[in-house]
Design an enzyme around this catalytic site. Sequence first.
Site, PDB file in Angstrom:
ATOM      1  N   PHE A 149      31.817  48.096  -8.747  1.00  0.00           N
ATOM      2  CA  PHE A 149      32.245  48.894  -7.678  1.00  0.00           C
ATOM      3  C   PHE A 149      33.429  49.738  -8.147  1.00  0.00           C
ATOM      4  O   PHE A 149      33.958  50.944  -7.762  1.00  0.00           O
ATOM      5  CB  PHE A 149      32.781  48.282  -6.389  1.00  0.00           C
ATOM      6  N   LYS A 173      21.528  50.277 -11.944  1.00  0.00           N
ATOM      7  CA  LYS A 173      21.599  49.763 -10.766  1.00  0.00           C
ATOM      8  C   LYS A 173      23.270  49.437 -10.274  1.00  0.00           C
ATOM      9  O   LYS A 173      23.807  48.595 -11.008  1.00  0.00           O
ATOM     10  CB  LYS A 173      21.052  48.016 -10.816  1.00  0.00           C
ATOM     11  N   GLU A 176      26.376  48.379  -4.725  1.00  0.00           N
ATOM     12  CA  GLU A 176      26.194  48.681  -3.340  1.00  0.00           C
ATOM     13  C   GLU A 176      27.306  49.310  -2.640  1.00  0.00           C
ATOM     14  O   GLU A 176      27.006  49.675  -1.460  1.00  0.00           O
ATOM     15  CB  GLU A 176      25.455  47.435  -2.898  1.00  0.00           C
ATOM     16  N   SER A 226      32.378  41.014 -12.654  1.00  0.00           N
ATOM     17  CA  SER A 226      33.109  39.952 -12.546  1.00  0.00           C
ATOM     18  C   SER A 226      32.552  38.704 -13.725  1.00  0.00           C
ATOM     19  O   SER A 226      31.202  38.711 -14.064  1.00  0.00           O
ATOM     20  CB  SER A 226      33.149  39.192 -11.212  1.00  0.00           C
ATOM     21  N   CYS A 281      39.880  46.478 -14.281  1.00  0.00           N
ATOM     22  CA  CYS A 281      39.818  45.394 -15.018  1.00  0.00           C
ATOM     23  C   CYS A 281      41.007  45.266 -16.045  1.00  0.00           C
ATOM     24  O   CYS A 281      41.211  44.344 -17.043  1.00  0.00           O
ATOM     25  CB  CYS A 281      38.421  45.423 -15.901  1.00  0.00           C
ATOM     26  N   GLU A 382      41.527  35.968 -11.057  1.00  0.00           N
ATOM     27  CA  GLU A 382      41.655  37.282 -10.652  1.00  0.00           C
ATOM     28  C   GLU A 382      41.832  37.757  -9.206  1.00  0.00           C
ATOM     29  O   GLU A 382      40.774  37.517  -8.634  1.00  0.00           O
ATOM     30  CB  GLU A 382      40.537  37.978 -11.574  1.00  0.00           C
TER      31      GLU A 382
END
Length: 497
Positions: A149, A173, A176, A226, A281, A382
């Site tokens: 995301f 993909k 969402e 992740s 990240c 994290e």
Amino acid sequence: MNVINHWVDGKPWEGVSGESTPVYNPATGQQSGSAPAGGQAEVDAAVTAASAAFAEWRYSSLTRRQNVMFAFRQLVADNRYDLAKQLTAEHGKTVDDAVGEVQRGLEVIEFACNIAHLVKGDYSEQVSTGVDTFTIRQPLGVVAGITPFNFPTMVPMWMYPIAIACGNTFVLKPSEKDPSTSLMVAEMLAEAGLPDGVFNVVHGGKPAVDALLHHREVKAVSFVGSTPIARYIYETGTKNGKRVQALGGAKNHMIVLPDADMDLAADAAVSAGYGSAGERCMAISVVVTVGDAADKLLPKVEQRIAELKVGPGMAEGAQMGPLVTSDHRNRVASYVDAGEAAGATVRVDGRGFSVAGSENGFFFGPTLFDNVTDDMSIYTDEIFGPVLSVVRTEHYEEAIRLINDNPYGNGTAVFTNDGGAARKFQNEIEVGMVGINVPIPVPLAFYSFGGWKESLFGDHAIYGPEGVHFYTRPKVIISRWPDPIHRGVDLGFPQHG
Ligand code: NAD
């Protein structure tokens, strides 16, 4: 309400599952749209379209592919503010930051415009008498991208421009949580002249991902997200015979030595710790100070935090927006609770933060911990929020050891004016991307991006030259054309005379 569709075979499609996922505007906390939750049937349709398109696209000329990329590049450049506004509306980051995100994606498209040069092979004449050897790079077929995301426009652009320019067809993909810009780029690719079926988008969560991982026609999977999911994608994809690159999470440390320029280091810690609300990240989440550096650095960091403008991403002058969902905000808050309970010093507390006029937004204020130790969950995990932890060390060796012992190895930085100390860092540190007085060392598009250890599963980093290698297979051809001098039977082993 924004109704988002899949994109299959060159057009929007609502799919067959009938299920959907709500999409929120993090600045208001209100639902802004819904995306269909695809599964096996939607993936089958997209892969079938991509497979059919591959038969022609793989033989399209390099100049045609370049022309499509150039046209796409222009459309993305012309529409960068529309893309940025849409991603701010779903992700929450400030619109300036979102424009920067689109810009970094654009750079990968520009790299892909040069595909004719990038897929050149080697040629050796006369490796044996009358025998030549050469290499070519061929596309793999249908390849899939599964993305997180936090960079909904840029991270997919790390993948599909290069994959498509190499002659593959693609199924994306996206996350969402912020799926809309993937549809905007699908329309732009079509307008740029990309044939139907070469680029497809299927929305959804685990069912869609699993369908891609098990589909026989999907030859390779690029994943960014992740670490637990990256490991799962790598293990499942490779077990099913696919080539996989799976980029995972991070816990990026920045060492500050006592001789560093403390203003520069404070600017860097605040920019890299709180930019995009820490949802990067490559965000810095741990500042490791050596000797008396902490006492010089921390007042400067606190001063800068006090001046930060937190607000809706579209608000004039906002420097930091909300977190992506209320669940994520609660998760970040629970880490801050745990850090305090474990004995770390809360120097700036972002809990209970709210923005006037946007009280229902998913805001969390910048948070600064001092005296953090390596057994606390705020250090080991994290957090992916605006939480910066300071770990104090006595010696440089101890600071380096902390980083090398960490299971993640995405990015890191050292702040110093000592060339020898910087050189020691670049040599000894076990991390894939290293900054020297640079807090977020993200390579430009003509290098490749990738961490070490649990930040990357697989043998290829993403985009740049490694992206071209990931999306192509090398083939070596040894050729001899009949020549009268070769006539005659010879049962001996060739001696290359
Ligand atoms: P995530 O792992 O939750 O999701 C990533 C993708 O995996 C999404 O498309 C999601 O739908 C899918 N997914 C989620 N759960 C799944 C499951 N159980 N099975 C199969 N698929 C699943 O990551 P996120 O929260 O969207 O993004 C944040 C994470 O991404 C952070 O850990 C961050 O460090 C990482 N990230 C890494 C890089 C990098 O380059 N290394 C870049 C950006 C983000």
